[in-house]
Scaffold this motif. Structure first.
Motif, short mmCIF file in Angstrom:
data_model
loop_
_atom_site.label_atom_id
_atom_site.label_comp_id
_atom_site.label_asym_id
_atom_site.label_seq_id
_atom_site.Cartn_x
_atom_site.Cartn_y
_atom_site.Cartn_z
N ALA A 1 0.46 -1.22 0.12
CA ALA A 1 -0.46 -0.14 -0.16
C ALA A 1 0.60 1.36 0.60
O ALA A 1 0.40 2.20 -0.60
N GLY A 2 2.39 1.48 0.90
CA GLY A 2 2.61 2.52 0.85
C GLY A 2 4.03 2.65 -0.79
O GLY A 2 3.89 3.98 -0.97
N LEU A 3 4.27 1.64 -1.37
CA LEU A 3 4.58 1.53 -2.63
C LEU A 3 3.84 1.92 -3.44
O LEU A 3 3.40 3.04 -4.25
N GLY A 4 2.10 1.84 -3.33
CA GLY A 4 1.19 2.58 -3.71
C GLY A 4 0.38 3.81 -4.40
O GLY A 4 0.39 4.18 -4.99
N ASN A 5 0.92 4.14 -3.03
CA ASN A 5 0.62 5.92 -1.99
C ASN A 5 1.35 6.35 -3.62
O ASN A 5 0.93 7.26 -4.19
N GLY A 6 2.81 6.14 -3.44
CA GLY A 6 3.69 6.96 -3.79
C GLY A 6 3.78 7.12 -5.51
O GLY A 6 3.98 8.24 -6.29
N SER A 7 3.03 5.62 -6.32
CA SER A 7 3.47 5.52 -7.28
C SER A 7 1.71 6.36 -7.79
O SER A 7 1.42 6.65 -8.89
N VAL A 8 0.58 6.77 -7.02
CA VAL A 8 -0.75 6.62 -7.62
C VAL A 8 -0.21 8.23 -7.79
O VAL A 8 -1.07 9.28 -8.54
N TYR A 9 0.60 8.52 -6.57
CA TYR A 9 0.62 10.84 -6.73
C TYR A 9 1.47 10.98 -7.28
O TYR A 9 1.86 12.25 -8.23
N LYS A 10 2.50 10.04 -8.30
CA LYS A 10 3.50 10.64 -9.65
C LYS A 10 2.31 10.20 -10.28
O LYS A 10 2.38 11.14 -11.59
N MET A 11 1.40 9.24 -10.51
CA MET A 11 0.56 9.34 -11.81
C MET A 11 -0.34 10.49 -12.20
O MET A 11 -0.27 11.47 -12.86
#
Length: 468
Positions: free
Chosen positions: A354-364
């Protein structure tokens, strides 16, 4: 205090100005944004930590009541995140940050009073938990502020670092709670609240002295209205619901779930609280650190690819927990040590993912609207303004929508325990969501590049921007 805290004509894409000193200004503001966000997240998580100090025979609150306290704090944070992100635009990043920290003194002091008067009905706890939700609302404002300070090429790192280091406030207060239980006993929670009263005062003074207001870092209600008609706004919100919503929801619920399962092994409430506290902070801490690397990884290989891999793997981890919980339900007797180890490992995996996904979605988010801006037919200056304003508005909306995932997780677990006495039903719900979110990510962003996604709303966005 004597210097001017207002900045005009800020252009993070001006490479010469950035290297000449703007990078240092951005870094200084980012560090204080993070410090304030860190303490605010701790206050937001106050009641999930205090729940470990509140045995049912003393305070009269059941496990379902404690899940409801967490859901209430998360729901209020979700509702306030859009107004908070607009607060940055209206009053300035420095001014709004200081105000939003000072008001958190109220629920922190109120929690001390409630804990000193056990036996009260549920509603005063719900009111105080709702006020702690203001700490979670800080997040949307801080991310919007960071988005305006940093150039596009550095947004993945800056937003990921802001969110990851700020989110560490959740495991930090859980660690403080563990130390208090270990040293002073589970009947001395006042030390936790007293420490956070001091920390709130310190970061408010630091933000007053060192932060700045960007004169043009603004979007208004018209921008917010325009993004609601964008398909990407809702898709990105759903993805963030699955990543950040999972992280904050599990952060609030993990300690309580562990405590229930430790009691199921035959331990007393006090021993179960101590053992739950020993593990509760580790998962949120791993997820917070992973968020920083999620942003960096998204900068390198693309946010959509990282998000797809994260959601698919979260489905696998949830399926493992579902199988474990189902096996435990069908096995008579106390919960075994092997089952508890499996629970902890499964949740740790979910936190990291979930932490990795938090960063990747905000980059998107800025990437999607930066790509969109090139098809609007605007001048380069207007294109950048549209991209900044739109992505800022979307960040505020997505942050608010994503926090509802924390509400859903706590309510799902509450209903699962009320209906069946176990968490198996909740795991089924989580599994279906992660699979659906992974399919949506693949279909919308991975199957073809973001810049190739057609948008019927492009001409409408151009018209909206011209009208603004």
């Amino acid at each position: 205090m004597g210097r001017n805290h207002g900045i005009t004509n800020w252009d993070p894409e001006d490479a010469a100005a950035w290297e000449a000193g703007n990078n240092k200004i951005a870094r200084r503001n980012l560090l204080w944004i993070i410090a304030c966000d860190h303490i605010a997240f701790g206050v937001w998580t106050l009641f999930p930590v205090m729940a470990l100090f509140m045995p049912q025979n003393v305070y009269g609150l059941s496990a379902a009541d404690k899940f409801l306290l967490g859901a209430t704090a998360t729901f209020v944070a979700a509702c306030l995140r859009i107004p908070y992100s607009l607060g940055i635009a209206t009053f300035g990043g420095r001014n709004w940050t200081v105000f939003s920290i000072v008001v958190l003194l109220v629920p922190t002091a109120g929690t001390i009073w409630l804990l000193a008067h056990p036996g009260l009905p549920l509603w005063p706890y719900l009111v105080c938990a709702a006020l702690t939700g203001m700490g979670g609302a800080n997040y949307a404002a801080s991310m919007t502020n960071t988005n305006f300070f940093y150039p596009h090429r550095r947004k993945g790192f800056a937003l990921g670092f802001n969110a990851g280091a700020g989110n560490l406030g959740v495991p930090m207060i859980q660690l403080v709670g563990l130390l208090v239980i270990a040293i002073a006993g589970h009947r001395q929670p006042y030390w936790v609240c007293g420490l956070y009263l001091l920390l709130l005062t310190a970061v408010a003074l630091g933000a007053t002295r060192y932060m700045d207001n960007l004169a043009h870092a603004t979007y208004d209600v018209s921008h917010l209205r325009s993004i609601l008609s964008e398909r990407d706004t809702w898709v990105l919100a759903m993805l963030y619901l699955g990543t950040f919503g999972s992280w904050i929801g599990f952060s609030f619920a993990f300690g309580q779930v562990l405590q229930i399962n430790f009691v199921g092994t035959g331990q007393s409430h006090a021993d179960a609280a101590l053992h739950a506290a020993e593990f509760a902070f580790i998962g949120p801490a791993l997820g917070s650190v992973a968020r920083i690397y999620g942003g960096r990884l998204a900068d390198r290989i693309g946010g959509s690819r990282v998000t797809l891999a994260v959601l698919a793997t979260m489905g696998i981890a949830t399926a493992f927990l579902l199988a474990l919980s189902t096996h435990d339900d069908r096995t008579p007797g106390l919960t075994t040590t092997a089952t508890m180890v499996g629970y902890v490992c499964g949740f740790m995996a979910l936190f990291i993912l979930a932490g990795l996904g938090n960063g990747s979605v905000y980059k998107m988010i800025p990437s999607v609207f930066e790509a969109r801006s090139h098809r609007l037919g605007l001048t380069d200056t207007d294109r950048r303004r549209w991209s900044q304003a739109t992505s800022g508005a979307v960040i505020g909306f997505v942050a608010a929508f994503g926090a509802l995932g924390g509400v859903g997780i706590n309510l799902a677990l509450r209903q699962s325990y009320l209906s069946t006495g176990t968490d198996t039903l909740a795991f089924w719900i989580f599994l279906f969501f992660y699979v659906g979110a992974a399919v949506l990510t693949w279909a919308r962003y991975v199957r073809r590049p973001v810049s190739a996604v057609p948008e019927a709303a492009d001409s409408q966005a151009n018209t909206e921007f011209a009208r603004v």
